[in-house]
Write a protein that holds these residues in place. Structure first.
Motif, PDB file in Angstrom:
ATOM      1  N   GLN A 141      -6.621   1.607  -7.239  1.00 20.91           N
ATOM      2  CA  GLN A 141      -6.306   2.954  -6.562  1.00 20.91           C
ATOM      3  C   GLN A 141      -7.696   3.767  -6.105  1.00 20.91           C
ATOM      4  N   ILE A 176      -2.795   0.047  -4.407  1.00 20.62           N
ATOM      5  CA  ILE A 176      -2.328  -1.031  -3.861  1.00 20.62           C
ATOM      6  C   ILE A 176      -1.652  -1.876  -4.883  1.00 20.62           C
ATOM      7  N   ILE A 230      -4.389   6.728  -3.095  1.00 22.19           N
ATOM      8  CA  ILE A 230      -4.039   5.371  -2.279  1.00 22.19           C
ATOM      9  C   ILE A 230      -3.888   4.410  -3.547  1.00 22.19           C
ATOM     10  N   PHE A 255      -9.444  -3.627   2.883  1.00 19.96           N
ATOM     11  CA  PHE A 255      -8.327  -3.866   2.107  1.00 19.96           C
ATOM     12  C   PHE A 255      -8.495  -4.357   0.725  1.00 19.96           C
ATOM     13  N   LEU A 296       0.719  -1.286  -0.056  1.00 14.30           N
ATOM     14  CA  LEU A 296      -0.116   0.067  -0.023  1.00 14.30           C
ATOM     15  C   LEU A 296       0.728   1.283   0.098  1.00 14.30           C
TER      16      LEU A 296
END
Length: 1093
Positions: free
Chosen positions: A503, A492, A490, A540, A482
């Motif tokens: 994202q 991943i 953000i 997540f 991350l």
């Protein structure tokens, strides 16, 4: 039958109508969800009952299409919709059918995804070559990293690794050069013309570069040459030659054949001609046509020669077959073979000829090829292999290159050299440079085609985010990374491949920067914190928002800036706690419950720094009686104070805020460690209900305007604690290492065959290893493991002054280390350790990564010599914000403010790639050593015996001053040379250096003598004469005593014998000195003692 058919038609119509209705409902669902995501991006509030989260979206899809819809497909669809609500979406994606045909075609057409990057082709033009000359042969010498190019008209050039001309020579022969190679034993270059053999020593300098040996005559016209390098041969090389009569010749050359023929005269060396009959040679006719190419294959210990002969197209056998008449292994193909090559990994021979077909042969099967590659439209002239990538590169006479995969026999790339006319730019030679990952061809120029991955890795700047990285975390459960940038994006990433999974744009609202994040231990949720104090909890796997801590109404801007977030271990399934650190140094606890909509702050730790004074380093705690307190391992506490706050608390010039924290939550340990801006280490112990000042630097509460106020700052703090499970694991490894466990080391697994940091730590502290010392350590570890007792935790701090310090919980300094990098005393920014605390990683502000071994250091009594730095390498050009070690992959992840997240091999610091690159990672394979384009420093391996200090060079026989030789060469006229006209110009007498000699062996004792001039303070009486002119100012004069000045003026006045200076000239010089206020002092008398009569 008609009734059944009618019912079947009716059911089909009903199913079609139901599916169409489901599609219309799905379209409305997607429109509602997309509208909600657009409103969230704009920061608009959505009612809870109108919010469509993933669970509601998945339930609606199942109602529309049934339970056959897979959860993963719906999750991917929902993630795609959340990331970009305006993207066109097809209903087929719900069932896992993605429209990827256009993407695949675009990927094939994308130039960045091909094998060789033709647009980055480099061209080298050889200067000095004759008109209409062409490169006839190119040879790569891997062990020397040199390239040899021989032109048709006699120019032989040697290039270095940077493709700069190192040396060259011109062969003055009437016939053309047909080939060349390198003699590894004789360290010389061999080339063939049509009738001669040329042997050239390329290491000679000056005019002797044209000195080469010519071996002639030859029976036939030589067409190709190859050198045979055998390890058992010393100062001897075999040369294989192919000619136009179908013969293969073997010439044996020794160093005596060339070294003894050289003359030692100073005249210009002439090119010498040697008779071919004086050399040992054998030949055998193997073909009925021209021998086009000949090679020696060390892996098979065979030689190979190909010809245009359709029957004897390729011969592959031992060198002994040239000396006897035994049958040889022959490969037949229509119209013969122009070229061939051997791939070691695949164990195949690839041939190409005028029939335009590439054939793959097994070396031991000559009857039928194991594979064919068809696609060329013209004759194949050259074939080379890329061993690492298992590629075959073939070239046709039309200058068309084709790249093939040996394992799958598939075509990977086709490109064409379109420059120049076909007749002018014919390509005569081709070689693949494995060291640089480049295809090199020779025509009238040298063209170099680089691999795309080499350009991406070494030329393109690594780029993972548009802005600087703020946070990087590794999810051990999902093996994903991350990253968060300052633009609040953000991302991943998948660690195995380096590909981006999804994202999240503007997760906390438009233009709200994210500054902190943390991943829960299970890996299912993660939390993010922003500069405005808001905290959000996310799923997540899907990127769905779960909980939020909204911004307070009375909060000031940047007052609650979050610097760090840490998840606590929770025993309850639907409840979690987060430890948060504000920018102002406040530590607070955030609680999230499944039944609550928002996150809540349940307590805030009081500031103990004002109450920690000299003599009072411990402040006791008590549980708070506020109703917000909850039964958690870290309850809400209050300070038990009996005195007022310290006077330093009111000094605004002193920064005492907490800058970094770490948490240790284990059975028997509930600790929070904090490092402040002024260097104070604070330890909260919730079991003993105390807060302790572990360390306080001197003068940390004083303000000095001349010193850096940040000099005491602690940038990161970390607990080093080894659990009993890790102790038992390390003890088992230690016992296996001490007993040598030979039975378990037979067929190792793939994981065991890898060089891992854990294995090296269990077997030795250094990567190289110290076996004897480690066995003693292993015995101690095995004894400790029997008790299964873990050692108490240790604190490690990264300081602004560049030091790495380790402390006990009582405040005892165990180790103070300044890591070795290119520049010393660089501020450290980040710390990380593995799960069993065997290694310690640190990053600094200049982009260096420091890897240390702490496995044996943690064992009592904490010997500081066992704390060793193993590696140091430059990972980024700018500051590193986070460094992470992935144990199962043996890689190190680094994130920097340069906007990139890079991957490195842990055991040697080699660069693997960066997140966001086009090609996928190859973490399981060994990689070539490359560096990013913005890094030019090589990794430094720290060995135990190196001291990183300049070792004084010791001379066994130093040169000394020979007084007798000096007196013979000295002249009295040197004492009265005029001063040079130019200011500050030094005239040196080089006769001093001629008077140096080796020390004489004395058989009697040395007699002492006094040759120094004590009055002037100068020790040696005989030194080189330096005549220094008058300085332009008085302040540049040397400090010379009055006696020395007096003696020097006596010399000027001619009082000593031998002084022939006239009195009038001296008086005139004195007047000129007085007028210019520049005294001129003669230093001769200071350096020379008076000469006796």
């Amino acid at each position: 039958m008609a009734m059944k058919k009618e019912k079947r038609n009716i059911s089909t119509v009903l199913q079609t109508s139901h599916f169409r209705a489901a599609l219309r409902g799905f379209k409305r669902l997607v429109e509602r969800t997309a509208a909600q995501k657009r409103d969230e991006r704009l920061g608009l509030f959505t009612q809870k009952e109108d919010t469509i989260d993933y669970d509601e979206f998945y339930g609606a899809v199942q109602e529309l299409f049934g339970t056959e819809v897979k959860n993963q497909d719906v999750k991917n669809f929902y993630r795609k919709l959340c990331n970009n609500p305006d993207i066109p979406i097809d209903w087929c994606e719900i069932f896992g059918y993605f429209c990827s045909e256009e993407d695949a075609i675009a990927s094939q057409m994308d130039e960045e995804n091909v094998i060789f990057l033709v647009s980055r082709k480099q061209r080298v033009v050889i200067s000095g070559s004759r008109r209409r000359d062409v490169i006839k042969c190119i040879v790569k010498i891997p062990q020397l990293d040199l390239l040899i190019a021989a032109s048709q008209k006699g120019l032989i050039t040697v290039f270095n690794s940077q493709m700069k001309v190192q040396t060259s020579t011109t062969v003055t022969d009437t016939s053309w050069i047909t080939g060349c190679d390198y003699l590894s034993q004789l360290k010389r270059i061999v080339a063939t013309t049509e009738r001669t053999i040329i042997v050239w020593d390329y290491k000679t300098q000056g005019s002797s570069q044209e000195n080469y040996f010519t071996i002639k005559p030859m029976d036939h016209c030589l067409l190709c040459v190859c050198a045979v390098s055998l390890p058992d041969q010393l100062c001897r090389d075999d040369i294989l030659l192919g000619d136009d009569g179908g013969f293969v010749n073997k010439f044996t050359v020794n160093s005596d054949d060339f070294g003894l023929k050289q003359t030692k005269t100073k005249k210009k060396l002439q090119n010498q001609v040697l008779d071919s009959k004086n050399f040992k040679s054998v030949k055998r006719k193997l073909h009925n046509d021209w021998v086009m190419k000949i090679r020696y294959i060390p892996a098979l210990n065979y030689f190979g020669s190909c010809s245009l002969d359709s029957v004897h197209s390729l011969v592959l056998d031992s060198l002994r077959r040239l000396e006897d008449n035994l049958p040889v292994r022959e490969f037949s193909m229509p119209r013969g073979a122009n070229t061939f090559c051997y791939c070691t990994k695949a164990n195949v021979i690839v041939t190409g000829g005028d029939d335009k077909v590439l054939r793959l042969w097994h070396p031991n099967i000559s009857t039928k090829p194991v594979g064919k590659l068809v696609g060329h439209m013209f004759s194949i002239t050259e074939v080379v292999t890329n061993e690492k990538d298992q590629h075959v590169i073939s070239l046709s006479s039309a200058k068309v290159f084709r790249v093939w995969d040996i394992q799958t026999l598939s075509l990977l790339q086709v490109f064409h050299d379109s420059q120049g006319r076909p007749g002018d730019m014919q390509i005569y030679s081709m070689v693949y440079d494995a060291n640089r990952g480049m295809l090199i061809t020779g025509s009238s120029v040298i063209d170099m085609y680089p691999l795309t991955r080499m350009i991406q890795d070494t030329k393109q700047i690594p780029h993972s985010h548009e802005r600087e990285i703020n946070v990087m975390l590794y999810n051990k459960a999902f093996h994903q990374v991350l990253t968060i940038c300052s633009e609040s994006v953000i991302k991943i990433w998948e660690l195995e491949t380096g590909l981006q999974i999804y994202q999240i744009l503007d997760p906390h609202g438009f233009s709200v920067e994210l500054t902190a994040a943390s991943i829960e231990e299970s890996g299912f949720i993660f939390a993010t914190g922003a500069y405005n104090g808001t905290i959000k909890v996310w799923d997540f796997s899907s990127g769905q928002e779960l909980k939020v801590l909204p911004e307070g109404k009375d909060w000031k801007e940047e007052e609650h800036w979050l610097k760090d977030l840490i998840f606590l271990k929770s025993q309850e399934k639907h409840r979690y706690w987060i430890l948060a650190l504000d920018r102002n140094g406040k530590i607070k606890m955030i609680q999230g419950k499944e039944e609550d909509l928002f996150l809540t702050v349940i307590w805030e730790l009081p500031d103990p720094v004002p109450f920690l004074q000299d003599g009072n380093h411990v402040v006791h705690l008590r549980t708070s009686t506020r109703p917000k307190s909850s039964h958690i391992p870290f309850p809400d506490v209050e300070l038990i104070t009996e005195r007022k706050a310290s006077q330093y608390a009111h000094n605004a010039a002193i920064s005492m805020e907490v800058n970094c924290i770490d948490l240790l939550q284990f059975e028997g340990h509930h600790l929070i460690a904090a490092g402040t801006l002024n260097g104070v280490i604070i330890l909260w112990n919730f079991l003993t209900a105390t807060v302790t000042e572990v360390y306080r630097p001197e003068d940390c509460f004083t303000v000095d305007p001349d010193l850096d106020p940040k000099r005491f700052r602690i940038n990161d703090i970390l607990f080093l604690f080894r659990t009993p499970e890790c102790v038992r694991r390390s003890s088992q490894d230690s016992m296996c290492s001490s007993s040598q466990c030979d039975s378990s080391r037979g067929p190792q697994s793939s994981k065991g065959s890898k060089l891992s940091i854990q294995d090296t730590e269990a077997k030795g502290e250094n990567v190289v290893g110290m076996v004897g010392e480690q066995q003693l350590v292993n015995k101690k570890q095995s004894k400790a493991s029997n008790l299964a007792e873990a050692q108490p935790p240790i604190l490690v701090t990264a300081h602004e002054d560049g030091h790495l310090r380790l402390w006990t919980l009582e405040g005892k300094l165990l180790k103070d280390m300044l890591p070795f990098t290119k520049h010393s005393a660089i501020s450290l920014t980040s710390l990380y350790t593995d799960s069993c605390t065997r290694i310690l990683l640190a990053g600094n502000v200049e982009g260096h990564v420091i890897l240390c071994s702490i496995s044996s250091f943690l064992d009592s009594p904490h010997d500081e010599k066992k704390f060793k730095q193993l590696l140091s390498w430059r990972a980024h050009p700018l500051e590193i914000v986070q460094v992470v070690y992935v144990e199962d992959k043996q890689v190190v992840l680094t994130a920097s403010i340069d906007g990139s997240v890079r991957v490195w091999q842990a055991h040697n610091g080699h660069y693997c790639g960066y997140f966001g690159q086009r090609r996928m990672f190859e973490l399981s394979h060994t990689i070539d050593f490359i560096l990013p384009c913005d890094v030019n420093e090589y990794p430094i391996e720290i060995k135990e015996d190196s001291k990183f200090t300049e070792k004084r060079q010791k001379y066994e026989y130093p040169l000394v001053f020979d007084r007798k030789r000096w007196r013979k060469m000295s002249s009295m006229s040197l004492l009265f040379k005029r001063a040079p006209s130019k200011a500050f110009e030094v005239e040196q007498d080089f006769k001093f250096f001629k008077s140096l000699s080796s020390p004489k062996t004395r058989r009697q004792a040395l007699e002492g003598s006094m040759t120094e001039n004590r009055e002037t303070g100068i020790v040696f009486g005989s030194l080189p004469i330096y005549r220094v002119p008058s300085p332009t100012s008085l302040r540049f004069l040397p400090l010379i005593g009055s006696d020395a000045q007096k003696e020097s003026f006596d010399v000027l006045l001619g009082k000593k014998k031998g002084g022939h200076v006239q009195h009038e000239k001296i008086q005139g010089r004195r007047r000129s000195l007085k007028r210019n206020l520049v005294p001129q002092v003669n230093l001769t008398a200071s350096f020379f003692p008076p000469i006796s009569k």
